[in-house]
Design a protein around this motif. Structure first.
Motif, PDB file in Angstrom:
ATOM      1  N   SER A   1       0.926  -1.254   0.089  1.00 55.36           N
ATOM      2  CA  SER A   1       0.048  -0.059   0.019  1.00 55.36           C
ATOM      3  C   SER A   1       0.852   1.432   0.043  1.00 55.36           C
ATOM      4  N   LYS A   2       2.203   1.130   0.269  1.00 52.81           N
ATOM      5  CA  LYS A   2       3.235   2.197   0.507  1.00 52.81           C
ATOM      6  C   LYS A   2       2.776   3.053   1.837  1.00 52.81           C
ATOM      7  N   SER A   3       2.192   2.504   2.799  1.00 50.75           N
ATOM      8  CA  SER A   3       1.642   2.972   3.964  1.00 50.75           C
ATOM      9  C   SER A   3       3.090   3.138   4.811  1.00 50.75           C
ATOM     10  N   GLU A   4       3.294   4.255   5.366  1.00 50.19           N
ATOM     11  CA  GLU A   4       4.086   4.487   6.318  1.00 50.19           C
ATOM     12  C   GLU A   4       4.224   3.641   7.582  1.00 50.19           C
ATOM     13  N   ASN A   5       3.131   3.441   8.031  1.00 48.38           N
ATOM     14  CA  ASN A   5       2.850   2.527   9.395  1.00 48.38           C
ATOM     15  C   ASN A   5       1.670   1.501   9.220  1.00 48.38           C
ATOM     16  N   ALA A   6       1.939   0.361   9.866  1.00 55.32           N
ATOM     17  CA  ALA A   6       0.927  -0.620   9.773  1.00 55.32           C
ATOM     18  C   ALA A   6       0.834  -1.431  10.919  1.00 55.32           C
ATOM     19  N   LEU A   7      -0.426  -1.604  11.570  1.00 58.52           N
ATOM     20  CA  LEU A   7      -0.611  -2.220  12.944  1.00 58.52           C
ATOM     21  C   LEU A   7      -1.685  -3.516  12.631  1.00 58.52           C
ATOM     22  N   ALA A   8      -1.145  -4.729  12.943  1.00 58.28           N
ATOM     23  CA  ALA A   8      -2.059  -5.889  12.656  1.00 58.28           C
ATOM     24  C   ALA A   8      -3.099  -6.017  13.927  1.00 58.28           C
ATOM     25  N   LEU A   9      -4.270  -6.174  13.741  1.00 56.64           N
ATOM     26  CA  LEU A   9      -5.224  -6.440  14.673  1.00 56.64           C
ATOM     27  C   LEU A   9      -6.224  -7.431  14.339  1.00 56.64           C
ATOM     28  N   ASN A  10      -7.229  -7.572  15.383  1.00 58.86           N
ATOM     29  CA  ASN A  10      -7.930  -8.776  15.116  1.00 58.86           C
ATOM     30  C   ASN A  10      -9.203  -8.451  14.488  1.00 58.86           C
ATOM     31  N   SER A  11      -9.329  -7.187  13.972  1.00 59.71           N
ATOM     32  CA  SER A  11     -10.670  -6.782  13.078  1.00 59.71           C
ATOM     33  C   SER A  11     -10.445  -5.076  12.611  1.00 59.71           C
ATOM     34  N   ALA A  12     -11.005  -5.020  11.397  1.00 58.45           N
ATOM     35  CA  ALA A  12     -11.059  -3.662  10.802  1.00 58.45           C
ATOM     36  C   ALA A  12     -11.789  -2.861  11.919  1.00 58.45           C
TER      37      ALA A  12
ATOM     38  N   LEU B   1     -18.565  12.651  11.390  1.00 54.47           N
ATOM     39  CA  LEU B   1     -19.351  12.350  10.155  1.00 54.47           C
ATOM     40  C   LEU B   1     -19.045  11.181   9.561  1.00 54.47           C
ATOM     41  N   ALA B   2     -19.865  10.197   8.899  1.00 55.42           N
ATOM     42  CA  ALA B   2     -19.739   8.854   8.400  1.00 55.42           C
ATOM     43  C   ALA B   2     -20.567   8.781   7.076  1.00 55.42           C
ATOM     44  N   SER B   3     -20.087   7.749   6.374  1.00 54.96           N
ATOM     45  CA  SER B   3     -20.838   7.394   5.166  1.00 54.96           C
ATOM     46  C   SER B   3     -21.920   6.465   5.784  1.00 54.96           C
ATOM     47  N   SER B   4     -23.353   6.694   5.053  1.00 57.81           N
ATOM     48  CA  SER B   4     -24.297   6.108   5.754  1.00 57.81           C
ATOM     49  C   SER B   4     -24.456   4.682   5.002  1.00 57.81           C
ATOM     50  N   PHE B   5     -24.289   4.695   3.774  1.00 53.27           N
ATOM     51  CA  PHE B   5     -24.394   3.603   2.839  1.00 53.27           C
ATOM     52  C   PHE B   5     -23.210   2.461   3.211  1.00 53.27           C
ATOM     53  N   THR B   6     -23.386   1.748   4.210  1.00 57.26           N
ATOM     54  CA  THR B   6     -22.164   0.998   4.520  1.00 57.26           C
ATOM     55  C   THR B   6     -22.847  -0.176   5.571  1.00 57.26           C
ATOM     56  N   PHE B   7     -21.890  -0.917   6.128  1.00 59.15           N
ATOM     57  CA  PHE B   7     -22.154  -1.732   7.041  1.00 59.15           C
ATOM     58  C   PHE B   7     -22.088  -1.343   8.388  1.00 59.15           C
ATOM     59  N   ILE B   8     -22.450  -1.798   9.450  1.00 61.34           N
ATOM     60  CA  ILE B   8     -22.602  -0.950  10.838  1.00 61.34           C
ATOM     61  C   ILE B   8     -21.227  -1.156  11.442  1.00 61.34           C
ATOM     62  N   ALA B   9     -20.294  -2.196  11.161  1.00 64.37           N
ATOM     63  CA  ALA B   9     -18.955  -1.973  11.689  1.00 64.37           C
ATOM     64  C   ALA B   9     -18.223  -0.873  11.287  1.00 64.37           C
ATOM     65  N   SER B  10     -18.609  -0.215  10.437  1.00 64.58           N
ATOM     66  CA  SER B  10     -17.928   0.967   9.732  1.00 64.58           C
ATOM     67  C   SER B  10     -18.128   2.331  11.045  1.00 64.58           C
ATOM     68  N   VAL B  11     -19.193   2.218  11.444  1.00 65.61           N
ATOM     69  CA  VAL B  11     -19.782   3.348  12.528  1.00 65.61           C
ATOM     70  C   VAL B  11     -19.899   3.046  13.969  1.00 65.61           C
ATOM     71  N   ALA B  12     -19.992   1.699  14.191  1.00 62.93           N
ATOM     72  CA  ALA B  12     -20.317   1.169  15.528  1.00 62.93           C
ATOM     73  C   ALA B  12     -19.327   1.917  16.475  1.00 62.93           C
ATOM     74  N   PRO B  13     -17.744   1.832  16.075  1.00 67.50           N
ATOM     75  CA  PRO B  13     -16.727   2.601  16.914  1.00 67.50           C
ATOM     76  C   PRO B  13     -17.057   3.936  17.381  1.00 67.50           C
TER      77      PRO B  13
END
Length: 386
Positions: free
Chosen positions: A45-56, A76-88
């Motif tokens: 991805s050419k990301s500078e930093n990455a952290l592996a976790l148990n879920s997105a 603010l958040a996208s509405s057309f998505t799965f709940i995991a995108s906004v539950a946090p």
């Protein structure tokens, strides 16, 4: 033969690497393969930093926390998505404001501007979802966030392997997240990755992800954290899957094009943005769709249907294919139409409700061949004709 929507596809070095993990006896979180997995994501991805976790979901939670989001902050958040995108957002007791989508399935820029202008106070962050692997209009969104000092967090859970202007989705904002859930383009069975530009903040997220344990011989805690790290076993699977990611993207795109070839005259397939490459995580299509139906009531706020009926042809099609052991689903039901968010503000135009009513997700497993897609397409044509 049974066709699932997006089943795992193990065909590389997964078992070899797992055997190495077992020989080392580093089964629990942390270990060589977690480190190698993170490195592979940074390189791809050419990301500078990455952290592996148990879920997105965990990655989004940590991104919000290290971004400084607190109770009663506006996100603010996208509405057309799965709940995991906004539950946090709710985990931190912040307040979500939902933004409807445009013709790309992604966040509508006009509504975003309006939401910011009418907001009671400056939004702290924006969680932008790249739905079904399709790129949002990043140039405009980046500019809006910059002008309004809003932290951009990209939910690229469905978009690993997708690019915009030759830059990986998930790497435009301050933070990005990827998912390795069992149904994603590649999988660790369950897992996620946080990427970010600021090393100090990603390292703070790393600290929180391991119970916020201080650097002491004993267990010392000055703050609270979470049990969010990925195991070394799953890291081994993730490393092997990253090695075949590009093959999986090309196959997903091929499957999408096969569906268009067989069904393009009867169903509508939305194009990806110019100068972008979607990973086509799921092949999606719309039935009886007319672009004139888009943006029907964008001038209204907090007016939407909660109980949205599926188009009769979609309901019948899902049932007909299920009888043939073919798994399909409607598109996501938008967050502003979910009962759990009934008291949340939303800026809507009717698009996500329209897509939910008329859209379908088609089997997109990367082991499928052209004859499989042809067989499914013939059953689809038969169903919608009857």
């Amino acid at each position: 033969m049974r066709f699932f929507l997006s089943p795992p596809h193990m065909s590389g070095n997964e078992l070899k690497y797992i055997e190495e993990v077992f020989k080392s006896n580093y089964i629990a979180p942390l270990g060589e393969f977690v480190n190698r997995f993170e490195k592979s994501v940074k390189e791809y991805s050419k990301s500078e930093n990455a952290l592996a976790l148990n879920s997105a979901t965990a990655a989004l939670h940590l991104a919000l926390r290290v971004a400084g989001v607190e109770q009663n902050d506006i996100v603010l958040a996208s509405s057309f998505t799965f709940i995991a995108s906004v539950a946090p957002i709710c985990y931190l007791k912040a307040k979500p404001i939902f933004i409807d989508c445009d013709e790309t399935y992604n966040l509508d820029i006009t509504l975003l501007k309006r939401a910011i202008k009418e907001c009671e106070k400056r939004p702290k962050a924006l969680i932008l979802t790249h739905l079904y692997g399709n790129a949002a209009k990043m140039d405009e969104i980046m500019q809006i966030c910059s002008e309004n000092n809003i932290i951009l967090i990209e939910d690229a859970a469905e978009a690993l392997g997708s690019f915009y202007r030759e830059k990986a989705l998930g790497t435009f904002g301050e933070f990005g997240v990827y998912s390795y859930n069992g149904n994603k383009i590649i999988t660790t069975s369950g897992g996620g990755m946080l990427v970010g530009k600021n090393k100090e903040k990603v390292e703070k997220a790393r600290f929180y992800s391991t119970q916020a344990r201080e650097d002491c011989l004993h267990y010392e805690h000055l703050d609270y954290g979470y049990n969010y790290r990925l195991s070394n076993v799953l890291g081994a699977i993730g490393l092997a899957q990253m090695e075949v990611l590009e093959q999986r993207v090309l196959k997903k795109r091929e499957i999408y094009n096969w569906y268009k070839e067989f069904l393009g005259d009867k169903l509508t397939f939305l194009d990806e943005l110019k100068d972008s490459r979607s990973n086509r995580w799921l092949s999606t299509a719309l039935i009886d769709f007319d672009t004139k139906e888009l943006n029907l009531y964008e001038k209204n706020i907090n007016i939407s249907q909660k109980n949205i009926p599926l188009h009769p042809k979609i309901s019948k099609l899902i049932d007909d294919l299920k009888k043939e052991q073919i798994e399909t689903r409607p598109l996501w039901k938008a967050m502003h139409t979910q009962a759990v968010f009934k008291d949340c503000k939303a800026y809507i135009n009717g698009n996500s409700e329209l897509f939910f009513q008329k859209g379908i997700c088609l089997p997109s497993g990367t082991a499928m061949q052209k004859n499989d897609v042809k067989e499914i397409s013939e059953l689809i044509l038969k169903s919608i004709k009857e």
